[in-house]
Design a protein around this motif. Structure first.
Motif, PDB file in Angstrom:
ATOM      1  N   THR A  98       0.945  -1.346   0.032  1.00  0.00           N
ATOM      2  CA  THR A  98      -0.103   0.097  -0.040  1.00  0.00           C
ATOM      3  C   THR A  98       0.976   1.310   0.075  1.00  0.00           C
ATOM      4  OG1 THR A  98      -0.009   0.314   2.323  1.00  0.00           O
ATOM      5  CG2 THR A  98      -1.857  -1.101   1.355  1.00  0.00           C
ATOM      6  N   GLU A  99       0.504   2.290  -0.318  1.00  0.00           N
ATOM      7  CA  GLU A  99       0.840   3.607   0.242  1.00  0.00           C
ATOM      8  C   GLU A  99       0.714   4.069   1.380  1.00  0.00           C
ATOM      9  OE1 GLU A  99       2.790   5.454  -2.292  1.00  0.00           O
ATOM     10  OE2 GLU A  99       2.428   3.661  -3.487  1.00  0.00           O
ATOM     11  N   THR A 100       1.347   4.896   2.019  1.00  0.00           N
ATOM     12  CA  THR A 100       1.244   5.471   3.526  1.00  0.00           C
ATOM     13  C   THR A 100      -0.290   5.946   3.529  1.00  0.00           C
ATOM     14  OG1 THR A 100       3.486   5.805   3.534  1.00  0.00           O
ATOM     15  CG2 THR A 100       2.076   6.971   5.100  1.00  0.00           C
ATOM     16  N   VAL A 101      -0.690   5.696   4.587  1.00  0.00           N
ATOM     17  CA  VAL A 101      -2.221   6.157   4.928  1.00  0.00           C
ATOM     18  C   VAL A 101      -2.001   6.986   6.276  1.00  0.00           C
ATOM     19  CG1 VAL A 101      -4.443   5.739   5.576  1.00  0.00           C
ATOM     20  CG2 VAL A 101      -3.358   4.384   3.751  1.00  0.00           C
ATOM     21  N   THR A 102      -2.482   8.086   6.390  1.00  0.00           N
ATOM     22  CA  THR A 102      -2.441   8.897   7.676  1.00  0.00           C
ATOM     23  C   THR A 102      -3.678   9.149   8.356  1.00  0.00           C
ATOM     24  OG1 THR A 102      -0.316   9.746   7.218  1.00  0.00           O
ATOM     25  CG2 THR A 102      -1.694  10.884   8.861  1.00  0.00           C
ATOM     26  N   SER A 107       0.521   7.222  11.051  1.00  0.00           N
ATOM     27  CA  SER A 107       0.364   6.761   9.760  1.00  0.00           C
ATOM     28  C   SER A 107       0.860   5.501   9.878  1.00  0.00           C
ATOM     29  CB  SER A 107       1.582   7.728   9.051  1.00  0.00           C
ATOM     30  OG  SER A 107       1.151   9.075   9.364  1.00  0.00           O
TER      31      SER A 107
END
Length: 135
Positions: A98-102, A107
């Motif tokens: 995944t991409e980073t999620v904040t 995060s």
């Protein structure tokens, strides 16, 4: 040394125990506690005891065939600097799922071990003390 009763144990089913050992020790800071490859290994990080069970292990054999594939469950590893960990792991050739999620809690990003089991790297949000109530 943490005693056996102080560990939190998680079992991951893996296709290749040696590859899993190399991944967890080489990239995520685990140390080998027991190496009974190719059937089984026990790696430790802090109070987390990760049981890596290959196809010949009793842990894998007792698991019903219809639930042996990885799902959305994952171990959760807290890191101090998520961006630095992402850079370090990408430089080591690790691919992220995944991409980073904040969000309000912090995060996170997901990666997978060689067998496809998920790992979440999590950096908590900075917490500022709340102002005291004024009466």
């Amino acid at each position: 040394m943490t005693s056996a009763t102080e560990f939190v144990g998680v079992r991951y089913l893996v296709d290749d125990v040696e590859a899993a050992i190399a991944f967890y020790t080489g990239h995520l800071g685990f140390t080998v506690h027991i190496n009974a490859a190719p059937a089984f290994a026990d790696v430790i990080r802090g109070s987390l005891r990760l049981l890596l069970s290959g196809p010949a292990s009793s842990g894998a054999r007792v698991t019903p065939a219809d639930i042996t594939t990885p799902g959305a469950n994952r171990i959760h590893l807290v890191v101090e600097d998520l961006d630095a960990e992402i850079t370090r792991l990408r430089n080591d050739g690790v691919e992220f799922r995944t991409e980073t999620v904040t969000g309000p809690g912090g995060s996170q990003i997901l990666l997978a071990d060689p067998a496809g089991n998920l790992i979440e790297l999590f950096q908590p949000a900075e917490r500022r003390p709340t102002a005291p109530e004024q009466h």
